[in-house]
Design a protein around this motif. Structure first.
Motif, PDB file in Angstrom:
ATOM      1  N   THR A   1       1.462  -5.223 -10.751  1.00 20.02           N
ATOM      2  CA  THR A   1       0.232  -5.129 -10.834  1.00 20.02           C
ATOM      3  C   THR A   1      -0.268  -3.771 -10.084  1.00 20.02           C
ATOM      4  OG1 THR A   1      -0.388  -7.352 -11.337  1.00 20.02           O
ATOM      5  CG2 THR A   1      -2.377  -6.133 -10.429  1.00 20.02           C
ATOM      6  N   THR A   2      -0.889  -2.862 -10.614  1.00 16.81           N
ATOM      7  CA  THR A   2      -1.287  -1.702  -9.776  1.00 16.81           C
ATOM      8  C   THR A   2      -2.739  -1.916  -9.428  1.00 16.81           C
ATOM      9  OG1 THR A   2      -1.707  -0.517 -11.754  1.00 16.81           O
ATOM     10  CG2 THR A   2       0.474  -0.295 -10.964  1.00 16.81           C
ATOM     11  N   TYR A   3      -3.255  -1.181  -8.342  1.00 15.10           N
ATOM     12  CA  TYR A   3      -4.652  -1.352  -7.997  1.00 15.10           C
ATOM     13  C   TYR A   3      -5.292  -0.169  -7.543  1.00 15.10           C
ATOM     14  CZ  TYR A   3      -3.396  -6.469  -7.369  1.00 15.10           C
ATOM     15  OH  TYR A   3      -3.026  -7.561  -7.588  1.00 15.10           O
ATOM     16  N   GLN A   4      -6.478   0.203  -7.946  1.00 20.89           N
ATOM     17  CA  GLN A   4      -7.140   1.420  -7.403  1.00 20.89           C
ATOM     18  C   GLN A   4      -7.587   1.345  -5.776  1.00 20.89           C
ATOM     19  OE1 GLN A   4     -11.245   1.730  -9.079  1.00 20.89           O
ATOM     20  NE2 GLN A   4     -11.101   3.896  -9.023  1.00 20.89           N
ATOM     21  N   SER A   5      -7.592  -0.146  -5.593  1.00 17.44           N
ATOM     22  CA  SER A   5      -7.661  -0.641  -3.809  1.00 17.44           C
ATOM     23  C   SER A   5      -6.518  -0.219  -3.289  1.00 17.44           C
ATOM     24  CB  SER A   5      -8.425  -1.573  -3.787  1.00 17.44           C
ATOM     25  OG  SER A   5      -8.341  -2.250  -2.490  1.00 17.44           O
ATOM     26  N   ALA A   6      -6.696   0.295  -1.861  1.00 16.50           N
ATOM     27  CA  ALA A   6      -5.332   0.502  -1.214  1.00 16.50           C
ATOM     28  C   ALA A   6      -5.143  -0.815  -0.582  1.00 16.50           C
ATOM     29  CB  ALA A   6      -5.703   1.436  -0.039  1.00 16.50           C
ATOM     30  N   VAL A   7      -5.868  -2.109  -0.601  1.00 19.74           N
ATOM     31  CA  VAL A   7      -5.481  -3.255  -0.249  1.00 19.74           C
ATOM     32  C   VAL A   7      -5.303  -4.417  -1.195  1.00 19.74           C
ATOM     33  CG1 VAL A   7      -6.525  -2.855   2.259  1.00 19.74           C
ATOM     34  CG2 VAL A   7      -7.983  -3.740   0.438  1.00 19.74           C
ATOM     35  N   CYS A   8      -4.908  -3.884  -2.362  1.00 22.78           N
ATOM     36  CA  CYS A   8      -4.642  -4.687  -3.357  1.00 22.78           C
ATOM     37  C   CYS A   8      -5.996  -5.689  -3.526  1.00 22.78           C
ATOM     38  CB  CYS A   8      -3.666  -5.757  -3.355  1.00 22.78           C
ATOM     39  SG  CYS A   8      -2.118  -4.706  -2.970  1.00 22.78           S
ATOM     40  N   ALA A   9      -7.380  -5.158  -3.473  1.00 26.06           N
ATOM     41  CA  ALA A   9      -8.364  -5.908  -3.730  1.00 26.06           C
ATOM     42  C   ALA A   9      -8.728  -5.916  -5.338  1.00 26.06           C
ATOM     43  CB  ALA A   9      -9.514  -5.461  -2.786  1.00 26.06           C
TER      44      ALA A   9
ATOM     45  N   ALA B   1      -2.350   1.096  -4.634  1.00 26.69           N
ATOM     46  CA  ALA B   1      -1.257  -0.163  -4.204  1.00 26.69           C
ATOM     47  C   ALA B   1      -0.845  -0.804  -5.185  1.00 26.69           C
ATOM     48  CB  ALA B   1      -2.192  -1.078  -3.329  1.00 26.69           C
ATOM     49  N   PHE B   2       0.202  -1.586  -4.997  1.00 26.34           N
ATOM     50  CA  PHE B   2       0.912  -2.421  -6.000  1.00 26.34           C
ATOM     51  C   PHE B   2       1.196  -3.680  -5.651  1.00 26.34           C
ATOM     52  CE2 PHE B   2       4.301   0.102  -4.446  1.00 26.34           C
ATOM     53  CZ  PHE B   2       5.481  -0.823  -4.452  1.00 26.34           C
ATOM     54  N   LYS B   3       1.541  -4.739  -6.566  1.00 28.36           N
ATOM     55  CA  LYS B   3       2.199  -5.963  -6.208  1.00 28.36           C
ATOM     56  C   LYS B   3       3.289  -6.049  -7.149  1.00 28.36           C
ATOM     57  CE  LYS B   3      -1.258  -8.871  -4.451  1.00 28.36           C
ATOM     58  NZ  LYS B   3      -2.289 -10.010  -4.670  1.00 28.36           N
ATOM     59  N   LEU B   4       4.612  -6.463  -6.760  1.00 29.43           N
ATOM     60  CA  LEU B   4       5.685  -6.925  -7.615  1.00 29.43           C
ATOM     61  C   LEU B   4       5.745  -8.559  -7.719  1.00 29.43           C
ATOM     62  CD1 LEU B   4       8.106  -5.745  -9.143  1.00 29.43           C
ATOM     63  CD2 LEU B   4       9.434  -5.927  -6.755  1.00 29.43           C
ATOM     64  N   TRP B   5       5.617  -9.153  -9.023  1.00 30.22           N
ATOM     65  CA  TRP B   5       5.473 -10.517  -8.907  1.00 30.22           C
ATOM     66  C   TRP B   5       6.754 -11.335  -9.173  1.00 30.22           C
ATOM     67  CZ3 TRP B   5       0.752 -12.500  -7.928  1.00 30.22           C
ATOM     68  CH2 TRP B   5      -0.305 -11.710  -7.932  1.00 30.22           C
TER      69      TRP B   5
ATOM     70  N   THR C   1       0.866  -1.138  -0.219  1.00 30.62           N
ATOM     71  CA  THR C   1      -0.121   0.114  -0.052  1.00 30.62           C
ATOM     72  C   THR C   1       0.886   1.340   0.189  1.00 30.62           C
ATOM     73  OG1 THR C   1      -1.686  -1.200   0.932  1.00 30.62           O
ATOM     74  CG2 THR C   1      -1.621   1.235   1.411  1.00 30.62           C
ATOM     75  N   LEU C   2       0.531   2.243  -1.028  1.00 29.59           N
ATOM     76  CA  LEU C   2       1.234   3.472  -0.802  1.00 29.59           C
ATOM     77  C   LEU C   2       1.036   4.370   0.575  1.00 29.59           C
ATOM     78  CD1 LEU C   2       0.516   4.771  -4.407  1.00 29.59           C
ATOM     79  CD2 LEU C   2       2.568   3.604  -3.625  1.00 29.59           C
ATOM     80  N   PRO C   3       1.860   5.057   1.130  1.00 27.78           N
ATOM     81  CA  PRO C   3       1.673   5.754   2.204  1.00 27.78           C
ATOM     82  C   PRO C   3       0.082   6.361   2.317  1.00 27.78           C
ATOM     83  CG  PRO C   3       4.018   6.074   1.515  1.00 27.78           C
ATOM     84  CD  PRO C   3       3.037   5.503   0.441  1.00 27.78           C
ATOM     85  N   GLU C   4      -0.286   6.582   3.396  1.00 24.48           N
ATOM     86  CA  GLU C   4      -1.601   7.084   3.514  1.00 24.48           C
ATOM     87  C   GLU C   4      -1.765   8.820   2.974  1.00 24.48           C
ATOM     88  OE1 GLU C   4      -4.666   8.628   7.077  1.00 24.48           O
ATOM     89  OE2 GLU C   4      -3.546   6.919   7.388  1.00 24.48           O
ATOM     90  N   GLY C   5      -2.619   9.046   2.323  1.00 19.31           N
ATOM     91  CA  GLY C   5      -2.753  10.047   1.479  1.00 19.31           C
ATOM     92  C   GLY C   5      -1.792  10.230   0.291  1.00 19.31           C
ATOM     93  N   THR C   6      -1.116   9.221  -0.135  1.00 19.37           N
ATOM     94  CA  THR C   6      -0.344   9.067  -1.409  1.00 19.37           C
ATOM     95  C   THR C   6      -1.154   8.416  -2.424  1.00 19.37           C
ATOM     96  OG1 THR C   6       1.652   9.415   0.096  1.00 19.37           O
ATOM     97  CG2 THR C   6       1.736   8.827  -2.386  1.00 19.37           C
ATOM     98  N   THR C   7      -1.196   8.823  -3.562  1.00 14.00           N
ATOM     99  CA  THR C   7      -1.724   8.044  -4.886  1.00 14.00           C
ATOM    100  C   THR C   7      -0.589   8.401  -5.819  1.00 14.00           C
ATOM    101  OG1 THR C   7      -3.141   9.934  -5.554  1.00 14.00           O
ATOM    102  CG2 THR C   7      -3.988   8.264  -4.147  1.00 14.00           C
ATOM    103  N   ALA C   8      -0.875   7.627  -6.989  1.00 10.63           N
ATOM    104  CA  ALA C   8      -0.098   7.708  -8.088  1.00 10.63           C
ATOM    105  C   ALA C   8      -1.026   7.902  -9.413  1.00 10.63           C
ATOM    106  CB  ALA C   8       0.962   6.710  -8.280  1.00 10.63           C
ATOM    107  N   ALA C   9      -0.673   8.628 -10.472  1.00 13.16           N
ATOM    108  CA  ALA C   9      -1.097   8.817 -11.545  1.00 13.16           C
ATOM    109  C   ALA C   9      -0.327   8.344 -12.674  1.00 13.16           C
ATOM    110  CB  ALA C   9      -1.813  10.058 -11.725  1.00 13.16           C
TER     111      ALA C   9
END
Length: 59
Positions: free
Chosen positions: A21-29, A53-57, A2-10
């Motif tokens: 994998t990038t996620y709109q959800s903060a918990v990789c849902a 949030a993101f996952k590195l596979w 999860t990115l730090p609270e209050g942080t998003t990426a565009a």
């Protein structure tokens, strides 16, 4: 991760050599939008959603 609270990426660049994998959800849902980008040179100048949030596979 999860990115730090209050942080998003565009936008993003994946130069890791592994899929990300990038996620709109903060918990990789998978209930929101998500996309997987191949490693080694993916460049997304403008994501269609705010990445929270993101996952590195593994290979």
């Amino acid at each position: 991760m999860t990115l730090p609270e209050g942080t998003t990426a565009a936008s993003l660049a994946n130069r890791t050599g592994r899929p990300v994998t990038t996620y709109q959800s903060a918990v990789c849902a998978e209930t929101g939008e998500f996309d997987t980008y191949p490693g080694g040179g993916s460049w997304v100048p403008r994501s269609p959603y705010q990445v929270r949030a993101f996952k590195l596979w593994e290979h």
